[in-house]
Write an enzyme that holds these catalytic residues in place. Structure first.
Site, PDB file in Angstrom:
ATOM      1  N   TYR A  81       0.964  -1.181  -0.177  1.00 61.17           N
ATOM      2  CA  TYR A  81       0.057  -0.014  -0.002  1.00 61.17           C
ATOM      3  C   TYR A  81       0.905   1.178   0.057  1.00 61.17           C
ATOM      4  O   TYR A  81       1.818   1.456   0.955  1.00 61.17           O
ATOM      5  CB  TYR A  81      -0.849   0.062   1.237  1.00 61.17           C
TER       6      TYR A  81
ATOM      7  N   ASP B  15       9.133   2.794  -0.599  1.00 66.04           N
ATOM      8  CA  ASP B  15       8.095   3.448   0.103  1.00 66.04           C
ATOM      9  C   ASP B  15       8.402   3.046   1.834  1.00 66.04           C
ATOM     10  O   ASP B  15       8.106   1.761   2.200  1.00 66.04           O
ATOM     11  CB  ASP B  15       6.735   2.952   0.057  1.00 66.04           C
TER      12      ASP B  15
ATOM     13  N   LYS C 227       5.184   9.081   8.781  1.00 66.98           N
ATOM     14  CA  LYS C 227       4.763   8.204  10.240  1.00 66.98           C
ATOM     15  C   LYS C 227       5.593   8.780  11.460  1.00 66.98           C
ATOM     16  O   LYS C 227       5.375   9.807  11.753  1.00 66.98           O
ATOM     17  CB  LYS C 227       4.792   6.835  10.110  1.00 66.98           C
TER      18      LYS C 227
HETATM   19  N1  PLP Z   1       2.745   4.083   2.550  1.00 73.13           N
HETATM   20  C1  PLP Z   1       2.840   3.259   3.498  1.00 73.13           C
HETATM   21  C2  PLP Z   1       3.712   2.054   3.175  1.00 73.13           C
HETATM   22  C3  PLP Z   1       1.933   3.192   4.460  1.00 73.13           C
HETATM   23  O1  PLP Z   1       1.816   2.020   5.284  1.00 73.13           O
HETATM   24  C4  PLP Z   1       0.891   4.349   4.195  1.00 73.13           C
HETATM   25  C5  PLP Z   1      -0.079   4.369   5.403  1.00 73.13           C
HETATM   26  O2  PLP Z   1      -0.308   3.509   6.115  1.00 73.13           O
HETATM   27  C6  PLP Z   1       1.132   5.380   3.186  1.00 73.13           C
HETATM   28  C7  PLP Z   1       1.867   5.165   2.483  1.00 73.13           C
HETATM   29  C8  PLP Z   1       0.187   6.393   3.367  1.00 73.13           C
HETATM   30  O3  PLP Z   1       0.396   7.314   4.273  1.00 73.13           O
HETATM   31  P1  PLP Z   1      -0.504   8.133   4.988  1.00 73.13           P
HETATM   32  O4  PLP Z   1      -1.889   7.384   5.551  1.00 73.13           O
HETATM   33  O5  PLP Z   1       0.273   9.056   5.809  1.00 73.13           O
HETATM   34  O6  PLP Z   1      -1.341   8.952   3.958  1.00 73.13           O
END
Ligand code: PLP
Length: 431
Positions: A142, A237, A265
């Site tokens: 994700y 990511d 995060k």
């Molecule tokens: N990338 C990863 C690996 C994530 O776990 C998340 C959210 O859980 C995101 C991107 C998206 O981040 P945000 O919720 O701050 O938009």
């Protein structure tokens, strides 16, 4: 006493599902989600006054626990100076320097307000840099909910049984190719077919949105090699894993350099933040230096950076990750021992301050489809833990998080509740 059900019903009338993000609605596990009012250290409290040991950690950011004094002091310091100017400020520069010193493969960084924004912007940058249209992502990973990435996506979308979302245009989705995690052949065959048009491969170097799934030996190195061979960028990511599995993220653990890294995060210490970073030759394509447009009113928020900066101070102290790793290992090995003693199919692993559990008989290496028995076991487990004051994410497709505030007592209490659970399972499993 305030009724959780009443509050949730009230919320549902005016907020879709009663929640501001879908996974919070308990769709996978059923029941009414608690409504929380406070948190301190490893514990959070709900409107009924019930206390929980928290392994959700706001889905990742709370690596030093809730309401950490040092973080709050820094936030208060910056709050008292005014909250945002829509202009450059010194802390932004200090944080950029700090992050670059922890991630030696990057030279420039841009701050945004969420992980979604970071990934979306990184994809645009990669497409512009390579002059190609397609990206490859992995089933179960994700990267936020932007259109290009909401294709076979994980996390909340999976729990809700929506691998992709209506509203995402076919024209957009067709440029996102989906490979299988830990399966280099699946990437290679996509690259062989579409390499003339693939700008980037985007991956969670340690997947945390299909439960926690570790990269198998050679997977990340293999991706690096394939990206070089087929002239596309490798995007890591690390919104979840950055500053969570190690100070230097996956690079510190596996030594593989991505072309662009996305962060979030932990970086915001509990406030909205995201960032993406790369070598100067790539970042210089961004406006105002280059033609790739990207902007944000609240980007580089001094308050989010104040929380993030204090959090980075704490996690860069000598021994921080060793101690965090000892705790997560103690928890995970304790859970596994209990499961083995009671003949329950159960998998668990931990890395730094992140861990994953599932009731599967096999080690999960890519996006898992659970049988109804495995699903039911998770649901019963989840509700038993919650009832006993242990807060876990309401889906086996989420990772779990431990903080420096979790004590050995918290861990022992968690193990003892788990033991109760497995001992009370149906006769088929009973000890
Ligand atoms: N990338 C990863 C690996 C994530 O776990 C998340 C959210 O859980 C995101 C991107 C998206 O981040 P945000 O919720 O701050 O938009």
């Amino acid at each position: 006493m305030i009724s959780t059900q009443n509050l949730h019903d009230r919320a549902k009338r005016i907020i879709p599902g009663g929640v501001s993000s879908p996974v919070r609605a308990f769709k996978y596990v059923g029941g009414t989600p608690p409504i929380f009012v406070s948190g301190n250290g490893a514990h959070i409290q709900d409107v009924q006054g019930k206390d929980y040991i928290d392994y959700v950690g706001a889905y990742g950011p709370m690596i030093v626990g809730h309401g950490n004094d040092y973080v709050l002091k820094n936030v208060s310091k910056y709050l008292s100076k005014g909250t945002h100017f829509g202009a450059s400020h010194e802390l932004e520069l200090e944080m950029a320097e700090k992050i670059i010193s922890y991630l030696p493969y990057i030279e420039k960084i841009r701050f945004v307000s969420s992980g979604t924004e970071a990934c979306m912007s990184a994809i645009r940058l990669a497409r512009a840099y390579k002059g190609k249209r397609k990206i490859i992502k992995f089933n179960g990973c994700y990267h936020g909910h932007s259109d290009s990435l909401l294709v076979s996506s994980g996390s909340g979308a999976l729990s809700c049984g929506q691998p992709s979302s209506p509203g995402v245009l076919d024209e957009q989705a067709k440029h996102t190719l989906v490979a299988s995690y830990n399966d280099l052949e699946s990437v290679k065959s996509l690259l062989q077919e579409f390499s003339h048009d693939v700008a980037a491969v985007i991956v969670e170097p340690i997947a945390g949105n299909m439960g926690m799934v570790l990269p198998q030996e050679g997977f990340l190195a293999g991706l690096r090699k394939l990206c070089d061979e087929f002239n596309c960028l490798l995007l890591f990511d690390e919104v979840m894993t950055g500053f969570r599995v190690a100070l230097g993220g996956s690079y510190e653990l596996y030594g593989i350099e991505p072309d662009i890294v996305m962060l979030g995060k932990v970086l915001g210490g509990g406030f909205p933040i995201g960032a993406f970073a790369a070598k100067a030759k790539i970042m210089d394509m961004l406006a105002p230096d280059g033609p790739v447009y990207q902007a944000g009113t609240l980007s580089g928020s001094p308050i989010a950076l104040a929380a993030g900066s204090a959090t980075l101070d704490l996690i860069s102290a000598p021994g921080f990750f060793e101690s965090l790793g000892e705790k997560s290992t103690r928890l995970v090995s304790g859970l596994k021992e209990i499961a083995v003693e009671n003949n329950v199919d159960f998998q668990a692993s931990a890395i730094g301050g992140m861990f994953g559990i599932n009731f599967s008989e096999r080690t999960v290496t890519s996006y898992p489809i659970y049988s109804s028995k495995e699903r039911q076991l998770f649901i019963s487990f989840f509700h038993k833990m919650l009832k006993s004051g242990i807060n876990l994410a309401p889906s086996p497709y989420e990772a779990a998080f431990i903080s420096s505030s979790h004590s050995l007592l918290d861990i022992e209490a968690t193990l003892s509740t788990f033991k109760d659970f497995v001992c009370n399972l149906s006769r088929e499993y009973c000890c």
